[in-house]
Write an enzyme that holds these catalytic residues in place. Structure first.
Site, PDB file in Angstrom:
ATOM      1  N   TYR A 171       0.857  -1.186   0.000  1.00  0.00           N
ATOM      2  CA  TYR A 171       0.000   0.000   0.000  1.00  0.00           C
ATOM      3  C   TYR A 171       0.895   1.238   0.000  1.00  0.00           C
ATOM      4  O   TYR A 171       1.520   1.578   1.005  1.00  0.00           O
ATOM      5  CB  TYR A 171      -0.898   0.030   1.231  1.00  0.00           C
ATOM      6  CG  TYR A 171      -1.948  -1.054   1.296  1.00  0.00           C
ATOM      7  CD1 TYR A 171      -2.278  -1.817   0.181  1.00  0.00           C
ATOM      8  CD2 TYR A 171      -2.632  -1.303   2.491  1.00  0.00           C
ATOM      9  CE1 TYR A 171      -3.246  -2.798   0.261  1.00  0.00           C
ATOM     10  CE2 TYR A 171      -3.604  -2.283   2.567  1.00  0.00           C
ATOM     11  CZ  TYR A 171      -3.908  -3.035   1.457  1.00  0.00           C
ATOM     12  OH  TYR A 171      -4.871  -4.018   1.528  1.00  0.00           O
ATOM     13  N   ARG A 194     -16.442  -0.314  -2.102  1.00  0.00           N
ATOM     14  CA  ARG A 194     -15.561   0.768  -2.552  1.00  0.00           C
ATOM     15  C   ARG A 194     -16.292   2.095  -2.739  1.00  0.00           C
ATOM     16  O   ARG A 194     -15.947   2.893  -3.591  1.00  0.00           O
ATOM     17  CB  ARG A 194     -14.839   0.362  -3.844  1.00  0.00           C
ATOM     18  CG  ARG A 194     -13.928  -0.832  -3.626  1.00  0.00           C
ATOM     19  CD  ARG A 194     -13.375  -1.386  -4.912  1.00  0.00           C
ATOM     20  NE  ARG A 194     -12.556  -2.559  -4.625  1.00  0.00           N
ATOM     21  CZ  ARG A 194     -13.055  -3.769  -4.409  1.00  0.00           C
ATOM     22  NH1 ARG A 194     -14.357  -3.963  -4.464  1.00  0.00           N
ATOM     23  NH2 ARG A 194     -12.269  -4.787  -4.129  1.00  0.00           N
TER      24      ARG A 194
END
Length: 339
Positions: A55, A207
Site C-alpha cells: 500500500y 468501494r
C-alpha cells in the site's frame, strides 16, 4: 466497542479499520487527517488495523509506525498483507509467495512498522506458482520464531483453505463481502465455518457504491482505480446506484445512513465476521462506527435482501486480469500460470 473472538483465541474490535486508502488507490489523502483518523478509531476502541506492505509501496506501514510509537503495542492487532509485486510506476506485476519471499517481505514490514512482530500475516493473493502448503509453512516458521502471532489468507477458495489449514491452523480469511458481493456464501463461508476460520470482510461498502455518497457525476470525476472497475462503469453503475437508492428508503425509516445500514447487515451475518471499514477521515469514521448501534430484526434483514437481491449487482468486482488472480473465484483452485 464490541469485540469478536477470532479463531485461535484473539479478540478484536467488532469493526476493524482498513488503512489502504490512506496511502493508495483512492486518490490523494491528507497524512495529518489519516493519522488523526487512526488515533480517533483507537480512542473509540478499534483495535484491528489492516494494512499491506504494498500500500503506497511501504507508505502505509510507515504511517502506522507513527501511531505505534505513541501506543502500547499489546493493545493493537496489526494485520499485514504481503506478496504483491509492483514496479516504480505503481503497476502490479505479479505475486510472489515463495518461502524465501515470505521472510524477505516480513523483514521489511517489521522494519517499517518499527515492531518485532505482526499480529496476523497473510499473502494478499494465492500464488498460483507456489503450493499453498509451502507459503503457509514458511509463515508458520516465522510464527515459531516469534515474528508473527497468527496466520491468514486473502481471497482464497474453499479447497485452498482446507489445504492451508491442514498445514497450519488459520485464524482468518480476508475476503470481499457486502450486500453487493455475496459470492462467499456458496462455498467459502461454509468452509470457513467448518474449519473454524473467521472472516475479515473488506469492501463492505463496495468501494463507496454502498456509502450513500456516490453518484454518476462523482464517478465521472473520479481519478482513482474505481474508474477501471466494471461496477462503476456505464449501465452497470446505473443499475447499482438504483440498488443503493432502494436501500436509502429503508435507511431513512430507521433514521440511519445507507452506509450504516450496509455495515450493520455485514455485522449481522455472524459473530465470526469482522467488517473492515475504509474510512480516511474522522467524519466517515464516525459514520461507520455508528453501525455498531444499528440492530436489525429478521424482518428488516429480509427487506434489505429483497431491496438488494443476492445476484442483482451488475459487473464483476475487478477487471478481467485481476479477477483471474483471485483463487476465490476459481472453484477448482487457482488456474495455472502467473495470472
Amino acid at each position: 466497542m464490541h469485540t469478536r473472538a477470532m479463531a485461535g483465541g484473539p479478540e478484536v474490535s467488532a469493526l476493524g479499520l482498513g488503512c489502504m486508502g490512506m496511502s493508495d488507490f483512492y486518490g490523494a489523502a491528507d497524512p495529518a487527517e489519516s493519522i488523526a483518523t487512526v488515533n480517533e478509531a483507537l480512542d473509540c476502541g478499534v483495535t484491528l488495523l489492516d494494512t499491506g506492505d504494498f500500500y503506497g509501496m511501504g507508505h502505509n506501514e510507515l504511517l502506522l509506525r507513527e501511531i505505534l510509537w505513541e501506543r502500547p503495542r499489546e493493545e493493537l492487532f496489526i494485520a499485514v498483507k504481503f506478496g504483491a509485486l509492483r514496479d516504480p510506476a505503481g503497476r502490479f506485476t505479479g505475486v510472489d509467495a515463495r518461502p524465501e519471499a515470505v521472510q524477505n517481505f516480513l523483514a521489511h514490514t517489521l522494519t517499517r512498522l518499527g515492531t518485532d512482530y505482526v499480529d496476523l500475516y497473510q499473502p494478499a493473493r494465492v500464488d498460483p506458482n507456489v503450493p499453498i502448503e509451502e507459503t503457509v509453512g514458511a509463515m508458520a516458521q516465522m510464527r515459531q520464531a516469534g515474528h508473527v502471532r497468527h496466520l491468514g489468507l486473502s481471497e482464497a477458495g474453499a479447497e485452498t483453505l482446507r489445504r492451508a489449514h491442514r498445514e497450519h491452523p488459520l485464524t482468518w480469511l480476508q475476503i470481499e463481502y457486502s450486500l453487493l458481493s455475496r459470492g462467499i456464501e456458496e462455498e467459502i463461508l461454509p468452509a470457513c465455518r467448518e474449519l473454524g476460520i473467521a472472516v475479515s470482510a473488506y469492501g463492505v461498502l463496495s468501494r463507496g457504491l454502498l456509502s450513500g455518497h456516490w453518484s454518476r457525476d462523482r464517478s465521472e470525476r473520479a481519478r482513482d482505480f474505481r474508474g477501471h472497475l466494471p461496477r462503476f462503469q456505464g449501465g452497470n453503475l446505473d443499475n447499482n446506484l438504483a440498488l443503493v437508492q432502494a436501500l436509502d428508503g429503508l435507511a431513512a425509516e430507521k433514521n440511519v445512513s445507507v452506509a450504516q445500514l450496509a455495515i450493520a447487515w455485514v455485522l449481522a451475518q455472524g459473530d465470526d465476521i469482522v467488517p473492515l471499514i475504509g474510512a480516511r477521515t474522522r467524519e466517515r469514521l464516525r459514520e461507520s462506527l455508528g453501525a455498531l448501534d444499528v440492530v436489525l430484526s429478521a424482518e428488516e434483514l429480509a427487506r434489505i435482501e429483497t431491496a438488494v437481491p443476492r445476484d442483482a449487482v451488475a459487473g464483476e468486482r475487478y477487471g478481467a486480469e485481476q479477477m483471474a488472480m483471485l483463487d476465490s473465484e476459481h472453484k477448482g483452485g487457482t488456474p495455472p500460470g502467473d495470472g
